[in-house]
Scaffold this motif. Structure first.
Motif, PDB file in Angstrom:
ATOM      1  N   GLY A 129      -3.151  11.367  10.904  1.00 50.92           N
ATOM      2  CA  GLY A 129      -4.221  10.486  11.397  1.00 50.92           C
ATOM      3  C   GLY A 129      -4.661   9.507  10.311  1.00 50.92           C
ATOM      4  N   ASN A 130      -4.664   9.954   9.071  1.00 50.16           N
ATOM      5  CA  ASN A 130      -5.044   9.066   7.965  1.00 50.16           C
ATOM      6  C   ASN A 130      -4.037   7.940   7.775  1.00 50.16           C
ATOM      7  OD1 ASN A 130      -7.480  10.156   7.193  1.00 50.16           O
ATOM      8  ND2 ASN A 130      -6.570  11.621   5.748  1.00 50.16           N
ATOM      9  N   ILE A 131      -2.773   8.226   8.048  1.00 54.68           N
ATOM     10  CA  ILE A 131      -1.756   7.174   7.928  1.00 54.68           C
ATOM     11  C   ILE A 131      -2.031   6.094   8.986  1.00 54.68           C
ATOM     12  CG2 ILE A 131       0.715   6.649   8.082  1.00 54.68           C
ATOM     13  CD1 ILE A 131       1.293   9.479   7.063  1.00 54.68           C
ATOM     14  N   GLY A 132      -2.360   6.554  10.205  1.00 53.57           N
ATOM     15  CA  GLY A 132      -2.679   5.604  11.278  1.00 53.57           C
ATOM     16  C   GLY A 132      -3.917   4.781  10.952  1.00 53.57           C
ATOM     17  N   PHE A 177       5.545  12.480   9.672  1.00 52.43           N
ATOM     18  CA  PHE A 177       5.663  11.073  10.063  1.00 52.43           C
ATOM     19  C   PHE A 177       7.082  10.810  10.530  1.00 52.43           C
ATOM     20  CE2 PHE A 177       6.304   6.557   9.554  1.00 52.43           C
ATOM     21  CZ  PHE A 177       5.139   6.043  10.091  1.00 52.43           C
ATOM     22  N   PRO A 178       7.286  10.125  11.670  1.00 56.21           N
ATOM     23  CA  PRO A 178       6.283   9.609  12.604  1.00 56.21           C
ATOM     24  C   PRO A 178       5.518  10.742  13.283  1.00 56.21           C
ATOM     25  CG  PRO A 178       8.505   8.786  13.134  1.00 56.21           C
ATOM     26  CD  PRO A 178       8.651   9.819  12.082  1.00 56.21           C
ATOM     27  N   ASP A 179       4.321  10.408  13.798  1.00 59.17           N
ATOM     28  CA  ASP A 179       3.475  11.436  14.391  1.00 59.17           C
ATOM     29  C   ASP A 179       2.528  10.757  15.383  1.00 59.17           C
ATOM     30  OD1 ASP A 179       2.354  14.469  13.312  1.00 59.17           O
ATOM     31  OD2 ASP A 179       0.974  13.226  14.486  1.00 59.17           O
ATOM     32  N   GLU A 180       2.299  11.440  16.496  1.00 55.05           N
ATOM     33  CA  GLU A 180       1.430  10.896  17.554  1.00 55.05           C
ATOM     34  C   GLU A 180       0.021  10.586  17.041  1.00 55.05           C
ATOM     35  OE1 GLU A 180       1.309   9.579  20.608  1.00 55.05           O
ATOM     36  OE2 GLU A 180       3.450   9.529  20.161  1.00 55.05           O
ATOM     37  N   ALA A 210       6.855   0.765   8.429  1.00 50.70           N
ATOM     38  CA  ALA A 210       6.568   1.493   7.188  1.00 50.70           C
ATOM     39  C   ALA A 210       7.871   2.009   6.574  1.00 50.70           C
ATOM     40  CB  ALA A 210       5.623   2.659   7.476  1.00 50.70           C
ATOM     41  N   THR A 211       7.902   2.025   5.252  1.00 51.17           N
ATOM     42  CA  THR A 211       9.071   2.534   4.536  1.00 51.17           C
ATOM     43  C   THR A 211       8.760   3.931   4.021  1.00 51.17           C
ATOM     44  OG1 THR A 211       9.477   0.267   3.814  1.00 51.17           O
ATOM     45  CG2 THR A 211      10.708   2.000   2.670  1.00 51.17           C
ATOM     46  N   VAL A 212       9.557   4.904   4.415  1.00 49.69           N
ATOM     47  CA  VAL A 212       9.344   6.278   3.954  1.00 49.69           C
ATOM     48  C   VAL A 212      10.324   6.551   2.815  1.00 49.69           C
ATOM     49  CG1 VAL A 212       9.334   8.719   4.626  1.00 49.69           C
ATOM     50  CG2 VAL A 212       8.633   6.979   6.269  1.00 49.69           C
ATOM     51  N   ILE A 232       0.872  -1.180   0.000  1.00 50.32           N
ATOM     52  CA  ILE A 232       0.000   0.000   0.000  1.00 50.32           C
ATOM     53  C   ILE A 232       0.912   1.235   0.000  1.00 50.32           C
ATOM     54  CG2 ILE A 232      -1.706   1.315   1.356  1.00 50.32           C
ATOM     55  CD1 ILE A 232      -2.907  -1.249   0.181  1.00 50.32           C
ATOM     56  N   VAL A 233       0.754   2.074  -1.027  1.00 47.16           N
ATOM     57  CA  VAL A 233       1.614   3.253  -1.165  1.00 47.16           C
ATOM     58  C   VAL A 233       0.763   4.512  -0.981  1.00 47.16           C
ATOM     59  CG1 VAL A 233       3.167   4.513  -2.720  1.00 47.16           C
ATOM     60  CG2 VAL A 233       3.088   2.004  -2.806  1.00 47.16           C
ATOM     61  N   LEU A 234       1.044   5.284   0.051  1.00 54.12           N
ATOM     62  CA  LEU A 234       0.304   6.535   0.294  1.00 54.12           C
ATOM     63  C   LEU A 234       1.198   7.697  -0.129  1.00 54.12           C
ATOM     64  CD1 LEU A 234      -1.195   5.915   3.881  1.00 54.12           C
ATOM     65  CD2 LEU A 234      -2.057   5.138   1.660  1.00 54.12           C
ATOM     66  N   ILE A 235       0.691   8.522  -1.031  1.00 52.62           N
ATOM     67  CA  ILE A 235       1.522   9.595  -1.578  1.00 52.62           C
ATOM     68  C   ILE A 235       1.196  10.938  -0.923  1.00 52.62           C
ATOM     69  CG2 ILE A 235       2.173  10.802  -3.706  1.00 52.62           C
ATOM     70  CD1 ILE A 235       1.579   8.236  -5.203  1.00 52.62           C
ATOM     71  N   GLN A 236       2.213  11.546  -0.355  1.00 53.91           N
ATOM     72  CA  GLN A 236       2.120  12.894   0.243  1.00 53.91           C
ATOM     73  C   GLN A 236       0.868  13.089   1.098  1.00 53.91           C
ATOM     74  OE1 GLN A 236       2.806  15.734  -2.977  1.00 53.91           O
ATOM     75  NE2 GLN A 236       4.951  15.789  -2.374  1.00 53.91           N
ATOM     76  N   THR A 237       0.678  12.186   2.023  1.00 54.14           N
ATOM     77  CA  THR A 237      -0.483  12.284   2.917  1.00 54.14           C
ATOM     78  C   THR A 237      -0.328  13.507   3.821  1.00 54.14           C
ATOM     79  OG1 THR A 237      -0.552   9.885   2.859  1.00 54.14           O
ATOM     80  CG2 THR A 237      -1.870  10.959   4.562  1.00 54.14           C
ATOM     81  N   SER A 238      -1.372  14.345   3.907  1.00 52.35           N
ATOM     82  CA  SER A 238      -1.247  15.542   4.758  1.00 52.35           C
ATOM     83  C   SER A 238      -1.620  15.265   6.199  1.00 52.35           C
ATOM     84  CB  SER A 238      -2.112  16.705   4.280  1.00 52.35           C
ATOM     85  OG  SER A 238      -2.666  16.508   3.066  1.00 52.35           O
TER      86      SER A 238
END
Ligand code: SAH
Length: 244
Positions: free
Chosen positions: A21-24, A46-49, A65-67, A12-18
């Motif tokens: 919370g959506n990543i979590g 990222f990382p983020d609480e 996760a791979t950044v 799953i590749v998420l591109i430039q997520t703002s």
């Protein structure tokens, strides 16, 4: 191949997520369905609480996760690239599939290599350049007047469909058997494209072709290439030529 191995080959590749919370939430969606490969292309934070909070204990997915800095880096080693789109109209140049059909193609492909599913930015989706890297697009059918799902909800639906497809290998085989074979015209187009690409890359010297095209035609003639497989072959050539 077991469902677990199939799912392990889906990235799953998420591109430039703002929103972190959506990543979590995406990590949680993946873990509930048995997916684990998360790639983040230039996330805003990222990382983020907030990511940890929304992951609800799917923190292992976040930790692993791979950044990466570019979409190309996120696609390394993948044989099939699927883009997700909240919109239908601008995607006419690509084959747009529904999640069920798409996940069957994805799980089939995982038997021979990795598959990446690309998810776009919350406010603007995927760019045209990113769409061009994709062999297929998938659109989750929605209310036509309100078609944009939350990013993690889209991840949930596609992960779910991949899980279902990975557990129903039998029905997948039946679907494959009924898929038609690519037309001769379409194959001719492919051979021309292949020849051009081989000459451009200097793999084929037009002065001394040594029956290479005839031998390749024979090779492809032995297998019944389906339209969707031909799409993958053409997509690969486009990607190789682009790379140059
Ligand atoms: N305004 C953006 C919407 C982005 S929604 C646009 O017009 O493209 C954020 C991401 O969620 C999208 O890039 C896509 O990856 C996913 N997504 C949202 N709705 C979707 C749908 N109906 N089908 C497939 N993916 C969807």
């Amino acid at each position: 191949m077991s469902a677990r191995n199939t799912l392990a080959n889906i990235r799953i590749v998420l591109i430039q997520t703002s929103h972190p919370g959506n990543i979590g939430s995406a990590a949680r969606a993946m873990k509930t369905m048995g997916l684990s490969e998360l790639y983040l292309v230039k996330p805003k934070s990222f990382p983020d609480e907030q990511a940890v909070t929304m992951s609800s204990n799917a923190t292992d997915i976040l930790e692993n996760a791979t950044v990466v800095d570019s979409v190309q880096d996120a696609l390394a080693g993948c044989h099939l690239v699927v883009g997700t789109s909240a919109r239908h109209e601008r995607t006419l140049a690509w084959e747009v599939l529904e999640p069920r059909e798409c996940s069957q193609k994805i799980t089939k492909q995982t038997k021979t290599g990795g598959v990446a599913i690309l998810f776009g930015r919350e406010n603007s989706g995927l760019t045209n350049d990113e769409l061009a890297l994709c062999h297929y697009l998938v659109h989750i059918p929605t209310n036509p007047d309100y078609s944009s799902l939350n990013l993690a909800s889209a991840v949930q639906i596609l992960s779910y469909e991949c899980r279902v497809a990975s557990e129903t290998g039998d029905s997948q085989t039946k679907a494959d058997e009924t898929e038609e074979v690519a037309t001769a015209d379409a194959m001719e187009g492919y051979y021309k494209h292949l020849e051009t690409a081989m000459i451009e890359s200097k793999f084929l010297d037009p002065e001394t072709p040594k029956h290479l095209m005839t031998r390749l035609r024979r090779l492809y003639g032995r297998v019944k290439v389906t339209p969707s497989e031909l799409n993958i072959l053409r997509g690969m050539l486009v990607a190789f030529q682009k790379k140059k």
